[in-house]
Design an enzyme around this catalytic site. Structure first.
Site, PDB file in Angstrom:
ATOM      1  CB  THR A  96      -0.933   0.023   1.220  1.00  0.00           C
ATOM      2  OG1 THR A  96      -1.788  -1.114   1.171  1.00  0.00           O
ATOM      3  CG2 THR A  96      -1.800   1.285   1.211  1.00  0.00           C
ATOM      4  CE  LYS A 171      -5.327  -1.551   1.563  1.00  0.00           C
ATOM      5  NZ  LYS A 171      -4.004  -2.158   1.695  1.00  0.00           N
ATOM      6  CE  LYS A 239       1.714   2.170   4.951  1.00  0.00           C
ATOM      7  NZ  LYS A 239       1.186   1.322   3.845  1.00  0.00           N
TER       8      LYS A 239
END
Length: 286
Positions: A96, A171, A239
């Site tokens: 990701t 995502k 994150k």
């Protein structure tokens, strides 16, 4: 059969690589800490010496690492994937990352003669183990078509989303919403119990109504048991929230709810819960 490389054997990557091995693929694995490859070698995998060597010897190399910095590190440099990819071989980064990082990796691979696909996944440890991830693919369509048999082993759904960057953006949108939902869920569960409501009854009512969803069911049980066994590390969710908010900045889109949820996860990291499950954000509220 297509030979497969797999770089990164953390919580997710290990489970995904094991499924490929068990499905009969010819798999070569590599991890920064080589000891993590031992179990997979016992199962039948070969062990590569570097990202470069894996990419040089496999038809398609997959990667699953923790963040943009790690994704760039295994791609770049004299021992990186780009140095070994060669003409026509494929590289699929399932980490990701933000769309800009994904484009940098795509450029490095294509400039070296390879083909690139970004394919971040929606799902945590158990879906990775069960082979039921949602794989968000974008980039080279020919590589996507060749990778479908492997995707079918690792996931239950693998839509092709178009140009590089679309998978990364999809995502981040999904994880941004997940983080926001978990943040308000934690506040609601805390408020209810502070007001004297039974936690199990709270979960029953939630499960019967319009806001019922699998995450609330699974994480709710974890909150009540105070069991934060990791399926998705909290530091990685923070994150992802940070990258989503940054994408909003880039597109001049205000995301106040996501920004607030990001602060909740930052607070949880500061409190020392980085390596616990994302459900541990509850501990900063209760």
């Amino acid at each position: 059969m297509t030979s497969i490389g797999f770089l990164g054997l953390g919580i997710m990557g290990k489970a995904m690589a094991i499924n490929l091995i068990k499905a009969g693929f010819d798999v070569t694995v590599w991890n920064r800490n080589p000891e993590k490859a031992t179990e997979l070698v016992v199962l039948g995998a070969k062990q590569g010496t570097s990202p470069k060597s894996v990419a040089a010897h496999c038809d398609i190399t997959f990667a699953m690492v923790s963040d943009p910095a790690a994704a760039l590190a295994i791609c770049q440099g004299p021992e990186g994937v780009a140095a070994g990819i060669g003409e026509g071989r494929g590289y699929i980064d399932m980490s990701t990352v933000d769309d800009s990082t994904s484009q940098m990796i795509a450029d490095a691979i294509t400039n070296a003669g390879g083909r690139f696909l970004e394919a971040p996944v929606s799902g945590t440890k158990k879906p990775a183990e069960d082979g039921t991830l949602i794989i968000l693919a974008a980039g080279d369509k020919t590589l996507y078509d060749e990778a479908l048999p492997a995707f079918d082993v690792m996931g239950k759904m693998s839509p092709f989303l178009g140009e590089v960057g679309q998978g990364a953006s999809m995502k981040l949108v999904v994880n941004m919403m997940m983080g926001g939902m978990l943040s308000i869920f934690s506040e609601g569960m805390s408020l209810g119990q502070k007001a004297g409501l039974d936690g199990e009854k709270l979960l029953e009512v939630i499960a019967a109504g319009a806001i019922a969803n699998p995450m609330f069911k699974g994480k709710g049980a974890m909150l009540l048991a105070e069991d934060y066994t990791v399926s998705f590390p909290l530091k990685h969710m923070q994150k992802d929230m940070r990258l989503a908010v940054a994408l909003g900045d880039k597109l001049n889109l205000s995301l106040p709810t996501a920004a607030t949820a990001n602060e909740a996860f930052k607070q949880a990291k500061k409190a020392g819960f980085s390596d616990e499950d994302i459900a541990a954000v509850y501990k900063t509220v209760k």
